[in-house]
Design an enzyme around this catalytic site. Structure first.
Site, mmCIF file in Angstrom:
data_model
loop_
_atom_site.group_PDB
_atom_site.id
_atom_site.type_symbol
_atom_site.label_atom_id
_atom_site.label_comp_id
_atom_site.label_asym_id
_atom_site.label_seq_id
_atom_site.Cartn_x
_atom_site.Cartn_y
_atom_site.Cartn_z
ATOM 1 C CD GLU A 185 -3.020 -0.672 -0.123
ATOM 2 O OE1 GLU A 185 -3.082 0.487 -0.562
ATOM 3 O OE2 GLU A 185 -3.646 -1.614 -0.632
ATOM 4 C CE1 TYR A 240 -7.045 3.443 -0.697
ATOM 5 C CE2 TYR A 240 -4.698 3.505 -0.148
ATOM 6 C CZ TYR A 240 -5.752 2.965 -0.866
ATOM 7 O OH TYR A 240 -5.515 1.933 -1.726
ATOM 8 C CG ASP A 299 -7.762 5.517 -3.806
ATOM 9 O OD1 ASP A 299 -8.929 5.331 -4.226
ATOM 10 O OD2 ASP A 299 -6.794 4.864 -4.223
#
Ligand code: SF4
Length: 388
Positions: free
Chosen positions: A51, A134, A152
């Site tokens: 991520e 997020y 996002d």
């Protein structure tokens, strides 16, 4: 187009429509998802790393970095113990280096406060360096199945089109409405897959340009498509005006083809005045001696080298100006004037490192420094002596 927010006709869905929407999207994801290394695991450290690397970076660029990083730092503890320079070296080329620094800082927090295990709650995750709403939602939903919806730019675009939402999505009230809509759509039975399915839809079908509505698994629910607005949404945000940055860089070379790089601490923390000359763009990676330019690039560079205590040989040497290097960092448009300076002996600069010009990757360097090195290697045949 009116700059008002439509009443969301398609969002949030409820009852059987919502159930059908979820079923169709998840079935599509199961069939069409890309086979990516971080999708073969629920290991929180792996999910977290992916991520962070994927922030503002293309999937294809991330894959080799992800694999190399995990080979060198297979777990949180190894990452926490590693020298920062080693972490940055493995990150070099991915850009946005604060991500790597925060990753290691968070690894140290996790090792010290959570026994090396990524925390399970949103509050604890948000307390880690580099983790925002997020990222926390993505990691906790994928690794632990927490019911947290991601939002996002990618997901916001999908939601804006589904609901035919107009205006600047980043405005505070609008963004929180989108977060609520994302939460209402989230499938509580499979939050991790759900979030990934929404992101995958945005990345491969509901793309920023030319969305492939005919292939969309949830096209029947899409208000933007029905109104013929799919491509026009989301409406463009006002762009920040670009800032032009001019730099000059010294590629000092000795007879063995070796060059001098300056270290991150020198430019970041040196209190002797030299740091003021080193642009913030380069301050956290190894770099060629570089200076901001307002007038003459060569004069500015000569003055800077003098301030570093370079030898008399440097001052009398020819400065061969090479082709300008251009580089973009967010809103900054950088133009570097590289100079190739041949010397019998490289100057000794405290903390500096002497490396072959072709081997500067042995230390963490930015893409900008790589571009400057390429400009100087091999010598450009049409390089001109000029200044501007
Ligand atoms: Fe996006 Fe088109 Fe699907 Fe609507 S129908 S969600 S615009 S791809």
């Amino acid at each position: 187009m009116a700059r008002t927010m439509r009443k969301n006709r398609a969002l949030p869905l409820s009852g059987s429509a919502l159930a059908k929407f979820r079923k169709q999207l998840l079935a599509w994801f199961a069939r069409h998802k890309r086979d990516l290394p971080w999708r073969r695991t629920r290991n929180p450290y792996h999910v977290w790393l992916s991520e962070i690397m994927l922030q503002q970076t293309r999937v294809a660029a991330v894959v080799p970095y992800y694999q190399r990083f995990l080979q060198r730092f297979p777990d949180v503890q190894t990452l926490a113990r590693a020298p920062e320079q080693e972490v940055l070296r493995l990150w070099a080329g991915l850009g946005y280096y604060s991500r790597a620094r925060n990753l290691q800082k968070a690894a140290r927090q996790i090792a010290a406060e959570h026994g090396g295990q990524f925390p399970r709650t949103r509050e604890e995750a948000l307390a880690l360096a580099g983790i925002g709403n997020y990222t926390a939602a993505a990691i906790l939903s994928i690794a632990y199945g927490e019911k947290l919806a991601v939002l996002d730019g990618n997901v916001a675009r999908v939601l804006a089109r589904l609901g035919a939402i107009r205006g600047d999505l980043r405005k505070a009230g609008r963004w929180s409405n989108l977060q609520k809509a994302a939460g209402a759509l989230l499938d509580p039975a499979t939050p991790g897959d759900w979030n990934q399915a929404m992101m995958e839809l945005g990345a491969t079908v509901c793309t920023p340009r030319a969305p492939r509505c005919l292939l969309c698994p949830v096209g029947e629910f899409c208000e933007g498509r029905k109104l013929g607005l799919a491509e026009a949404l989301p409406e463009k945000r006002k762009k920040r005006a670009p800032v032009q940055v001019r730099l000059a860089a010294a590629v000092l070379l000795d007879a063995k083809g070796r060059t001098l790089l300056l270290p991150p601490p020198l430019s970041a923390t040196n209190g002797d005045g030299a740091a003021n000359h080193v642009p913030s763009l380069l301050s956290k990676m190894w770099h060629f001696p570089t200076v901001s330019v307002n007038g003459s690039a060569e004069s500015a560079l000569r003055q800077y080298l003098r301030s570093l205590g370079a030898s008399a040989e440097v001052h009398s040497a020819d400065f061969l100006r090479l082709k300008d290097v251009r580089h973009a960092v967010t809103y900054r448009e950088v133009r570097v004037a590289p100079f190739r300076i041949l010397l019998q002996q490289l100057p000794r600069v405290k903390g500096g490192k002497v490396l072959p010009l072709g081997g500067i990757d042995a230390v963490p360097v930015s893409n900008l420094t790589r571009k400057v090195a390429r400009a100087a290697l091999p010598p450009a045949p049409n390089a001109k002596r000029r200044d501007s």
